[in-house]
Design a protein around this motif. Structure first.
Motif, mmCIF file in Angstrom:
data_model
loop_
_atom_site.group_PDB
_atom_site.id
_atom_site.type_symbol
_atom_site.label_atom_id
_atom_site.label_comp_id
_atom_site.label_asym_id
_atom_site.label_seq_id
_atom_site.Cartn_x
_atom_site.Cartn_y
_atom_site.Cartn_z
ATOM 1 N N PRO A 278 60.374 48.803 88.213
ATOM 2 C CA PRO A 278 59.869 47.617 87.813
ATOM 3 C C PRO A 278 58.641 47.106 88.682
ATOM 4 N N ASN A 279 58.263 47.960 89.662
ATOM 5 C CA ASN A 279 57.073 47.761 90.166
ATOM 6 C C ASN A 279 55.968 48.367 89.470
ATOM 7 N N TYR A 280 56.042 49.129 88.450
ATOM 8 C CA TYR A 280 55.085 49.728 87.777
ATOM 9 C C TYR A 280 55.146 49.552 86.078
ATOM 10 N N VAL A 281 56.346 49.040 85.458
ATOM 11 C CA VAL A 281 56.507 48.943 84.231
ATOM 12 C C VAL A 281 56.962 47.479 84.075
ATOM 13 N N SER A 282 56.333 46.939 82.946
ATOM 14 C CA SER A 282 56.795 45.534 82.589
ATOM 15 C C SER A 282 56.747 45.589 80.981
ATOM 16 N N PHE A 283 56.896 44.368 80.637
ATOM 17 C CA PHE A 283 57.168 44.323 79.051
ATOM 18 C C PHE A 283 56.549 43.220 78.462
ATOM 19 N N GLU A 284 55.980 43.465 77.121
ATOM 20 C CA GLU A 284 55.705 42.311 76.388
ATOM 21 C C GLU A 284 56.710 42.421 75.171
#
Length: 279
Positions: A175-181
């Motif tokens: 979660p520090n490097y990958v988020s979502f739309e």
């Protein structure tokens, strides 16, 4: 002269991180909605979008211009680009160039909306995706100060264990490097509940695409449907008031209208009017 120029330079350098969030009542716009118009005339199309009261953009294409060109046009109109969408190959192989273009545009987010694949999406594909997202997302964050977001497109919701392969991707990425739309149509179309997904991962979604699906259309896991099935918000199948209520409790910072249909001249104003009725 020098004393006047210094603040301007400082503002430009940090403008990528001084964005104004958008809301469902005052949303942004995905450039893909006006893709045909942008191909002809970027400046005139930005004028059209701003005339609708929209100043926040997600560019998915540079339309033959440079990032500097588009940034200048945005600045002249008091508009911003908060997210820059790129293809998966460029994300993987041209990371530094992608990052530079994003920062030049003023964007804080880099977004990918499709993972090239043949046939059904598989666990092996998801495992490779997780490794790539973690690796490149770390580069974007640590070396460039940008947040990577993956935009779901429907095919990732293949069943897996007690959930889906989309769950696998969310849970296995850092979660520090990958988020979502979240694209709400491409969540609903493959049979998922956007509200439940937002409640399940309230801190992973940073961006949202607002769109609606024509009544009577049945979904699947293909990741595709005719563009004519995009309809004005509030006229289709999606439970929009419930979705917006759930989204308000999450980490979403920018909401963008995306309408892929050929009817944007009438549908986009309808969508904007509908969003203003939501409380």
């Amino acid at each position: 002269m020098i004393r006047k120029l210094i603040p301007l330079v400082v503002f430009t350098a940090f403008s990528a991180f001084a964005q104004k969030p958008s809301t469902p009542q005052k949303p942004g716009m995905v450039s893909y909605t006006y893709r045909h118009s942008f191909q002809r005339d970027v400046a005139a199309t930005l004028d059209t979008v701003k005339a609708l009261g929209i100043t926040d953009m997600e560019f998915s294409n540079l339309f033959g211009r440079t990032a500097q060109d588009i940034r200048k046009l945005l600045d002249e109109r008091g508009m911003q680009c908060s997210s820059f969408g790129v293809g998966y190959p460029d994300f993987l192989n041209k990371t530094a160039e992608v990052a530079q273009n994003a920062k030049t545009l003023g964007a804080k987010y880099v977004r990918v909306a499709w993972i090239p694949h043949e046939g059904p999406f598989t666990l092996a594909m998801a495992e490779e995706t997780v490794a790539n997202f973690n690796r490149v997302g770390k580069i974007l964050k640590e070396e460039h100060g940008l947040t990577f977001c993956y935009h779901n497109h429907g095919f990732e919701f293949e069943p897996y264990e007690k959930g889906t392969l989309f769950d696998y991707i969310v849970q296995k990425t850092d979660p520090n490097y990958v988020s979502f739309e979240m694209d709400i149509l491409w969540t609903y179309f493959p049979g998922q509940d956007p509200v439940q997904l937002l409640e399940k991962y309230p801190k992973r979604f940073k961006l949202m695409h607002l769109k609606d699906l024509r009544k009577g259309v049945k979904g699947n896991l293909s990741g595709g449907t005719p563009v004519e099935n995009d309809v004005a918000l509030g006229t289709g199948q999606l439970p929009l008031p419930a979705i917006m209520k759930a989204a308000k409790k999450t980490s979403i910072q920018h909401y963008y209208i995306e309408d892929e249909s050929p009817n944007i001249k009438t549908q986009v104003p309808q969508t904007i009017a509908y969003l203003k009725t939501l409380k």
